[in-house]
Design a protein around this motif. Structure first.
Motif, PDB file in Angstrom:
ATOM      1  N   PRO A 200     -30.753 -10.518  79.999  1.00 21.95           N
ATOM      2  CA  PRO A 200     -30.015  -9.060  79.741  1.00 21.95           C
ATOM      3  C   PRO A 200     -29.915  -8.782  78.914  1.00 21.95           C
ATOM      4  O   PRO A 200     -29.197  -9.259  77.772  1.00 21.95           O
ATOM      5  CB  PRO A 200     -29.121  -9.689  81.072  1.00 21.95           C
ATOM      6  N   ALA A 201     -30.682  -7.367  78.524  1.00 21.02           N
ATOM      7  CA  ALA A 201     -29.568  -5.961  77.592  1.00 21.02           C
ATOM      8  C   ALA A 201     -28.953  -5.340  78.153  1.00 21.02           C
ATOM      9  O   ALA A 201     -28.821  -5.230  79.592  1.00 21.02           O
ATOM     10  CB  ALA A 201     -30.857  -5.725  76.979  1.00 21.02           C
ATOM     11  N   GLY A 206     -19.820  -5.983  82.226  1.00 20.83           N
ATOM     12  CA  GLY A 206     -20.785  -7.072  83.487  1.00 20.83           C
ATOM     13  C   GLY A 206     -21.756  -6.272  84.207  1.00 20.83           C
ATOM     14  O   GLY A 206     -22.513  -7.252  84.792  1.00 20.83           O
ATOM     15  N   ASP A 207     -22.430  -4.948  83.614  1.00 20.40           N
ATOM     16  CA  ASP A 207     -23.496  -4.330  84.240  1.00 20.40           C
ATOM     17  C   ASP A 207     -24.600  -4.004  82.983  1.00 20.40           C
ATOM     18  O   ASP A 207     -23.986  -4.418  82.168  1.00 20.40           O
ATOM     19  CB  ASP A 207     -22.922  -3.034  84.740  1.00 20.40           C
TER      20      ASP A 207
END
Length: 232
Positions: A200-201, A206-207
């Motif tokens: 993820p980027a 945490g989001d």
């Protein structure tokens, strides 16, 4: 003759006595000093206070009126053809999201591209800062990033790995992709291995803005080569 003189003298004496009696009965005039009550000690300052209050009230109403005029002028700029730079950028943003898709050219790396407008300026130079406007979406057309919403183009160094591989190849060119020219508009379809890959980027607390293995769609406009605060 003596009788007449006596009568005249008696009459004059009677009149004199009458005047003297009247004078004694007149009341004596008394002079009294006026002592103002506490409610009337400062009549002038009270008037000044009222005038000051009235002046403040008028000033306040004038300010409200001026703010109202400014608001009307701002609204007029929106409704009567005086767009601001921010308005123009919003129009550009919605234009990119509403553009029809074009037939993509697929190259060996897996990148897809097509030109909506072929620019007439210089190609993107190697290892040079350039300015681009872009709208970035996922494959389901959800917008996750846009330079238009930030109100300024992105300045990036092209061709040397400072951005994701799909943008380097899609703008600078190579491996079957022609370089973009200043003024050009291009659509890119970037597969995960040319994007952010399996991780993820854009994560914060945490989001994450971009999920793992995301296919990305970019609408790119090559604004110009960066030169200080100006594009050339």
């Amino acid at each position: 003759m003596a009788v007449c003189a006596t009568a005249t003298t008696a009459a004059l004496t009677s009149i004199a006595n009458a005047n003297s009696s009247t004078t004694k009965k007149l009341p004596q005039l008394q002079l009294r000093t006026f002592k103002p009550t506490s409610s009337k000690l400062n009549p002038i300052p009270n008037r000044i206070d009222k005038e000051t209050s009235t002046t403040r009230s008028i000033s306040g109403r004038r300010k409200v009126l001026e703010m109202g005029i400014i608001g009307v002028m701002a609204a007029s700029s929106m409704f009567f053809g005086f767009p601001t730079e921010a308005d123009a950028l919003r129009v550009e943003y919605y234009a990119t999201t509403a553009e029809p898709s074009c037939e993509l050219n697929l190259v060996r790396s897996g990148l897809g591209y097509c030109d909506l407008v072929v620019g007439s300026g210089v190609p993107a130079p190697y290892n040079t800062l350039i300015n681009v406007h872009y709208t970035a979406r996922f494959s389901d057309e959800t917008v996750f990033d846009s330079s238009y919403k930030r109100g300024r183009p992105l300045t990036m160094r092209i061709g040397v790995g400072k951005v994701i591989k799909g943008l380097d190849q899609g703008i600078f060119g190579g491996d079957g992709v022609p370089p973009m020219q200043v003024g050009g508009k291009r659509k890119l379809r970037i597969p995960p291995h040319l994007g952010y890959g399996p991780e993820p980027a854009g994560c914060f607390s945490g989001d994450c803005n971009v999920p793992a293995n995301a296919t990305l769609l970019y609408d790119v406009t090559f604004m110009g080569v960066y030169s200080g605060n100006r594009a050339r």
